[in-house]
Motif scaffolding. Structure first.
Motif, PDB file in Angstrom:
ATOM      1  N   UNK A  83       0.880  -0.818  -0.014  1.00  8.73           N
ATOM      2  CA  UNK A  83      -0.231   0.303  -0.258  1.00  8.73           C
ATOM      3  C   UNK A  83       1.007   1.268  -0.486  1.00  8.73           C
ATOM      4  N   UNK A  84       1.697   0.851  -1.002  1.00  6.15           N
ATOM      5  CA  UNK A  84       2.983   2.403  -1.016  1.00  6.15           C
ATOM      6  C   UNK A  84       3.768   2.197  -1.842  1.00  6.15           C
ATOM      7  N   UNK A  85       4.549   3.293  -2.440  1.00  9.93           N
ATOM      8  CA  UNK A  85       5.382   3.115  -3.597  1.00  9.93           C
ATOM      9  C   UNK A  85       7.410   2.632  -3.168  1.00  9.93           C
ATOM     10  N   UNK A  86       7.195   3.612  -2.154  1.00 12.49           N
ATOM     11  CA  UNK A  86       8.731   3.445  -2.225  1.00 12.49           C
ATOM     12  C   UNK A  86       9.229   3.897  -0.492  1.00 12.49           C
TER      13      UNK A  86
ATOM     14  N   UNK B 194      -5.865  -2.215  -5.264  1.00  8.82           N
ATOM     15  CA  UNK B 194      -4.567  -2.853  -5.764  1.00  8.82           C
ATOM     16  C   UNK B 194      -3.540  -1.919  -5.001  1.00  8.82           C
ATOM     17  N   UNK B 195      -3.001  -2.801  -4.929  1.00 10.83           N
ATOM     18  CA  UNK B 195      -1.616  -2.053  -3.879  1.00 10.83           C
ATOM     19  C   UNK B 195      -0.827  -1.485  -5.639  1.00 10.83           C
ATOM     20  N   UNK B 196       0.325  -1.504  -5.442  1.00 17.31           N
ATOM     21  CA  UNK B 196       1.873  -0.891  -6.422  1.00 17.31           C
ATOM     22  C   UNK B 196       1.890  -2.205  -6.747  1.00 17.31           C
TER      23      UNK B 196
ATOM     24  N   UNK C  17      17.230  -3.297  -9.038  1.00 17.43           N
ATOM     25  CA  UNK C  17      15.992  -3.558  -8.363  1.00 17.43           C
ATOM     26  C   UNK C  17      14.997  -2.594  -8.285  1.00 17.43           C
ATOM     27  N   UNK C  18      13.932  -1.810  -9.330  1.00 14.40           N
ATOM     28  CA  UNK C  18      12.960  -0.496  -8.861  1.00 14.40           C
ATOM     29  C   UNK C  18      11.804  -0.653 -10.338  1.00 14.40           C
ATOM     30  N   UNK C  19      11.282  -0.091  -9.826  1.00 12.60           N
ATOM     31  CA  UNK C  19       9.754  -0.248  -9.957  1.00 12.60           C
ATOM     32  C   UNK C  19       9.879   1.369 -10.959  1.00 12.60           C
ATOM     33  N   UNK C  20       9.089   1.409 -12.328  1.00 14.26           N
ATOM     34  CA  UNK C  20       9.399   3.290 -12.708  1.00 14.26           C
ATOM     35  C   UNK C  20       7.743   2.977 -12.904  1.00 14.26           C
TER      36      UNK C  20
ATOM     37  N   UNK D  10      13.018  -8.598 -10.550  1.00 10.21           N
ATOM     38  CA  UNK D  10      12.277  -8.311 -10.943  1.00 10.21           C
ATOM     39  C   UNK D  10      11.074  -8.332 -10.133  1.00 10.21           C
ATOM     40  N   UNK D  11       9.903  -6.974  -9.987  1.00 10.80           N
ATOM     41  CA  UNK D  11       9.282  -7.349  -8.570  1.00 10.80           C
ATOM     42  C   UNK D  11       9.786  -6.671  -7.996  1.00 10.80           C
ATOM     43  N   UNK D  12      10.955  -6.125  -7.586  1.00  8.46           N
ATOM     44  CA  UNK D  12      11.299  -5.177  -6.165  1.00  8.46           C
ATOM     45  C   UNK D  12       9.998  -4.699  -5.403  1.00  8.46           C
ATOM     46  N   UNK D  13      10.601  -5.356  -4.045  1.00  6.85           N
ATOM     47  CA  UNK D  13       9.242  -5.883  -3.508  1.00  6.85           C
ATOM     48  C   UNK D  13       9.717  -5.217  -1.698  1.00  6.85           C
ATOM     49  N   UNK D  14       8.944  -5.383  -0.911  1.00  9.88           N
ATOM     50  CA  UNK D  14       9.542  -5.654   0.503  1.00  9.88           C
ATOM     51  C   UNK D  14      10.168  -7.233   0.890  1.00  9.88           C
ATOM     52  N   UNK D  15       9.978  -7.645   0.952  1.00 13.91           N
ATOM     53  CA  UNK D  15       9.610  -9.219   1.061  1.00 13.91           C
ATOM     54  C   UNK D  15      10.928  -9.360   0.066  1.00 13.91           C
ATOM     55  N   UNK D  16      11.145  -9.346  -0.696  1.00 17.36           N
ATOM     56  CA  UNK D  16      12.880  -9.605  -1.215  1.00 17.36           C
ATOM     57  C   UNK D  16      13.659  -9.033  -1.671  1.00 17.36           C
ATOM     58  N   UNK D  17      12.895  -7.602  -0.983  1.00 15.97           N
ATOM     59  CA  UNK D  17      14.471  -6.791  -0.257  1.00 15.97           C
ATOM     60  C   UNK D  17      15.575  -6.928   1.242  1.00 15.97           C
ATOM     61  N   UNK D  18      14.546  -7.279   1.827  1.00 15.07           N
ATOM     62  CA  UNK D  18      14.972  -8.155   3.096  1.00 15.07           C
ATOM     63  C   UNK D  18      16.459  -8.914   2.832  1.00 15.07           C
ATOM     64  N   UNK D  19      16.225  -9.853   1.777  1.00 15.05           N
ATOM     65  CA  UNK D  19      17.387 -10.840   1.250  1.00 15.05           C
ATOM     66  C   UNK D  19      18.228 -10.338   0.249  1.00 15.05           C
ATOM     67  N   UNK D  20      17.550  -9.183  -0.058  1.00 10.46           N
ATOM     68  CA  UNK D  20      18.625  -8.101  -1.033  1.00 10.46           C
ATOM     69  C   UNK D  20      20.242  -7.653   0.181  1.00 10.46           C
ATOM     70  N   UNK D  21      19.400  -7.449   0.920  1.00  4.82           N
ATOM     71  CA  UNK D  21      20.223  -6.206   1.789  1.00  4.82           C
ATOM     72  C   UNK D  21      20.978  -7.015   2.480  1.00  4.82           C
TER      73      UNK D  21
END
Ligand code: B1N
Length: 818
Positions: free
Chosen positions: A115-118, A147-149, A584-587, A624-635
């Motif tokens: 429910x947010x952009x970034x 519908x969220x991001x 990883x980035x959404x435009x 693909x589809x960078x978001x909070x859940x995969x961000x945690x693993x990426x960091x």
């Protein structure tokens, strides 16, 4: 009494029982999704008891509380987070393990509420986490977007947006609260009647309206029994019954109301740092602001009668200008519904509202055409007119004769309603989100307002929650830190400095690097599963993940990769530590330049990853589809954190802090909170490059930057730019990347070529990368640098940020919980 999670054995039994009662299945027959739902209920059971206790104590102790008003809450998945905060993560993991199930697969069943952009939306979520953990009573107020991001698919290198239908099946962590429904009115006209006592009564007529229904979500504190509430509002039509029956009534109006309700909360606008000025967005803003304020006043009047004392119990924090209607709607409610005169209503309002600014980007400034505003919110518009009239008088009194200043600062000017101006005029506090950003607000962007109200301005440097971004995302490092320095950092991140004692301990450094390697393997597997690209966990993981925006300069990053590739091709024996560049980035859906940069990254990846001749020295991956859940693993897996915005443009950044917490070393400009990271690190163990914000601002003012000079003076830039337009990365269509080339060199294209000084900072960016190469080659040097980042991350906890908001702005009372 705080309720705790049951033991592992009990959880194991409860999960099986739940599967049976919820799905009439034996555990062995249950799907992963059903097991996830069973787990959610086991955890919810505990959460609900604590939620009840918290609300009872809240009513009894009657503390002051904050309403955090935000159009975005990027909360991310809640199952894992709630298990951690209830201190039951390990128990559930072990219980599932005993049942032969991997907890990651269960957590993966939950939709990622987007429910947010970034950064702005994620900050709101981190703040709620910290408020609950510090036992401060708080409500988050937002919108229940259906519908969220959007989800991002990459097809042939292009971004494709897919709707995020996160409510397709019932979401287990929300609770509908029909008992707190309120009506919200749009359109129509205002009639006024003079009263015998000399006052005027304003009557709103001919409007359309919807019913706002809140869905409450529990916000758990860490190990303290505190559960706050995030209320997200959904809309439903008021007049359905009229459609169904043949009761006389305005059938057309009923249809309009129905459509209004249908559209209102349908979708999140997918723009970050940019506004589109669509009427529906203004409707969304008024909808959630009005409903939240009605609920807040309703609660206040349950225990209080003197509305003048509202500021003693309530503060509304406006997350950017998106909820600025809070100002006018509170005025309306106080005057029209609760009988206050203007002066009293203004007194209350201006002691209840505070405003946070998150950006200096001109395209993110909210201005509404007066005609739209007036048509949609006729009564609110009248109030804004009066606020503006008085505000202009106040400016005139302070700066007599300076009519230009009044024009610059007015709330209503040039046929527009300027939301930031209204927010500042009414707020008792105006804050920026990093030290540098606040200075720029005071000295440049909001200078007029600073001269008018210097006492309102203050800084609150952003922060992040270590519970999600270390304990949950990187449990290996989290456990290691606990084994070294204990658990106190979980609720007081400044204790990380105790890790300094291990900076010279070879064994500890080895363990630390081993954990990083494990996390890199986890990400490498994710990349293989999702991208089918094979990356070497022993290469440097150099990562830039964030929204795609030209000011964030993903373009600088990929141009540098193109340059490196040229270097390696020209000197196959050159000394180069293998590096994997991860993006990883959404435009935003309509942001053409940004989308073309995604395509460029993917095309560069395709060429480089398939070139056997470079011996795997370089890899490029677009996740693909960078978001909070995969961000945690990426960091958790990053060695290098790319924070390379044009200085002055990134208000703070919060990704930078998440990388630092996970032991990545930053390459960055002196922008946003990078400046404060540099200070916390005493200028060491961070790679700074590029122009300062003062230099950028001076060039912008003097119009004296010419990117063509930069190209002519640097053969490497020349070669790379040439490759943008000679088909090197797009054989079928050599013209494909021409718009990017033009944006850098051709003035016709934008108001200025190379708006974000990519070419200007290119050479110093390359140098900084060379230093990283040198540092990484010595494993011990690198380990020390990375661990030193973890040791100095203390300031960047959102717990610290929230404590500052409480001390300087909100003055909340802590809730006592036994
Ligand atoms: O807010 C974050 C900061 O850390 C980032 O630097 C900043 O870019 C971000 C309009 C925004 N500023 N403005 C927005 C988002 C959505 C929208 O519709 C503007 N986002 C930021 C947290 O302070």
């Amino acid at each position: 009494m705080k309720r705790q999670m049951p033991s592992t054995k009990e959880i194991e039994r409860e999960i099986q029982d739940r599967v049976k009662s919820m799905f009439r299945k034996d555990f062995e027959e249950a799907t992963k999704e059903e097991i996830y739902r069973a787990c959610a209920e086991v955890v919810n059971d505990v959460v609900i008891d604590n939620w009840l206790t918290t609300q009872k104590e809240f009513n009894k102790q009657d503390p002051k509380c904050v309403y955090y008003m935000s159009m975005e809450f990027l909360i991310g998945r809640l199952l894992g987070n709630n298990m951690i905060n209830m201190r039951g993560y390990t128990e559930v993991m072990d219980a599932l393990d005993a049942l032969g199930i991997d907890i990651n697969e269960i957590e993966d069943q939950e939709p990622d509420p987007a429910l947010g952009n970034g950064g702005l939306g994620r900050l709101a979520a981190c703040f709620l986490d910290s408020l609950a953990t510090l036992r401060y009573p708080a409500y988050g107020c937002g919108i229940r977007y259906h519908y969220g991001m959007f989800k991002q698919k990459i097809e042939d290198g292009y971004q494709k947006e897919v709707p995020d239908d996160w409510l397709q099946t019932r979401y287990p962590f929300e609770l509908e609260r029909p008992e707190y429904e309120f009506e919200v009115k749009f359109g129509g006209w205002v009639r006024y009647e003079s009263q015998p006592d000399g006052t005027t009564k304003y009557i709103h007529e001919g409007y359309n309206s919807v019913i706002a229904t809140p869905y409450d979500m529990p916000v758990t504190g860490f190990d303290n029994g505190m559960v706050n509430t995030l209320m997200i509002w959904d809309a439903k039509p008021k007049e359905v019954f009229r459609l169904a029956s043949f009761e006389r009534g305005d059938y057309n109006k009923a249809v309009e109301d129905m459509n209004l309700a249908r559209n209102l909360t349908e979708v999140l606008y997918p723009n970050d740092n940019h506004v589109q000025g669509k009427e529906l967005r203004l409707k969304q803003q008024y909808f959630f602001v009005s409903a939240s304020l009605q609920r807040a006043l309703n609660k206040y009047f349950r225990y209080h009668h003197d509305i003048m004392k509202l500021p003693e119990k309530v503060v509304f924090q406006m997350n950017d200008t998106h909820p600025t209607l809070t100002v006018a709607e509170l005025m309306r409610l106080l005057m029209d519904e609760h009988g206050l005169g203007w002066d009293d209503a203004w007194e209350v309002t201006t002691h209840c509202v505070a405003y946070t600014n998150h950006t200096i980007m001109a395209e993110a400034l909210e201005k509404w055409p007066e005609e739209i505003f007036k048509g949609l919110l006729p009564r609110i518009y009248m109030i804004v007119e009066e606020i503006n009239r008085r505000f202009c008088e106040e400016i005139r009194a302070k700066f007599p004769g300076d009519e230009q200043r009044i024009h610059r600062m007015a709330i209503l000017a040039d046929g527009q309603v300027k939301m930031a101006h209204m927010a500042i005029a009414a707020s008792f506090s105006v804050n920026g989100v990093a030290a540098l950003h606040t200075e720029i607000l005071k000295n440049v962007s909001l200078h007029d307002f600073y001269e008018m109200y210097p006492e309102k301005f203050n800084n609150k440097t952003n922060g992040i929650t270590q519970r999600r971004f270390l304990m949950h995302g990187n449990y290996k490092l989290s456990d290691w830190v606990i084994s070294k320095i204990g658990r106190s950092w979980i609720t007081d991140l400044s204790n990380m400095e105790k890790l300094e004692n291990y900076l010279d301990d070879k064994k500890s450094l080895d363990e630390f690097m081993e954990i990083k390697l494990e996390n890199k393997k986890r990400l490498a597997k994710y990349i293989w599963d999702h991208n089918k690209v094979n990356v070497d966990p022993n290469s440097i993981f150099d990562v830039q993940v964030k929204r795609l925006h030209e000011y964030k300069r993903q373009l600088l990053n990929i141009l540098h990769v193109m340059y490196l590739y040229n270097q390696i091709k020209e000197n196959p024996d050159m000394d180069f530590y293998p590096t994997t560049f991860i993006f990883g980035a959404k435009a935003s859906a309509g942001y053409e330049n940004a989308k073309l940069i995604i395509k460029l990254i993917n095309n560069v990846a395709a060429v480089i990853n398939n070139d056997k001749s470079i011996d795997n020295k370089l890899k490029v991956v677009f996740i693909e589809d960078y978001r909070v859940s995969n961000a945690e693993w990426i960091f958790a897996a990053a060695d290098v954190s790319e924070q390379i915005s044009t200085a002055s443009k990134e208000a703070s950044g919060t990704g930078n802090m998440k990388f630092m917490l996970n032991g990545a070393v930053t390459i960055g400009t002196m922008d946003g909170a990078n400046v404060e990271m540099y200070n916390e690190l005493d200028g060491e163990n961070i790679f700074i490059f590029g122009m300062s914000s003062d230099e950028v601002i001076a060039h912008e003012k003097n119009h004296d930057y010419n990117p063509v000079d930069e190209m002519n003076n640097n053969p490497h830039i020349q070669k790379v730019l040439g490759q943008l337009i000679n088909g090197y990365y797009s054989i079928d269509n050599p013209e494909l990347f021409r718009p990017i080339y033009n944006s850098l060199l051709n003035t016709q294209c934008t108001e200025r070529a190379d708006m974000y000084f990519v070419l200007k900072d290119f050479a110093s960016y390359c140098e900084a990368h060379e230093k990283i190469q040198a540092a990484y080659k010595d494993r011990e040097t690198w380990a020390k640098m990375a661990l030193s980042n973890v040791a100095h991350v203390g300031k960047f906890s959102s717990d610290r940020t929230i404590q500052e908001y409480v001390d300087d702005i909100w003055h909340l009372d802590k809730l006592e919980l036994k």
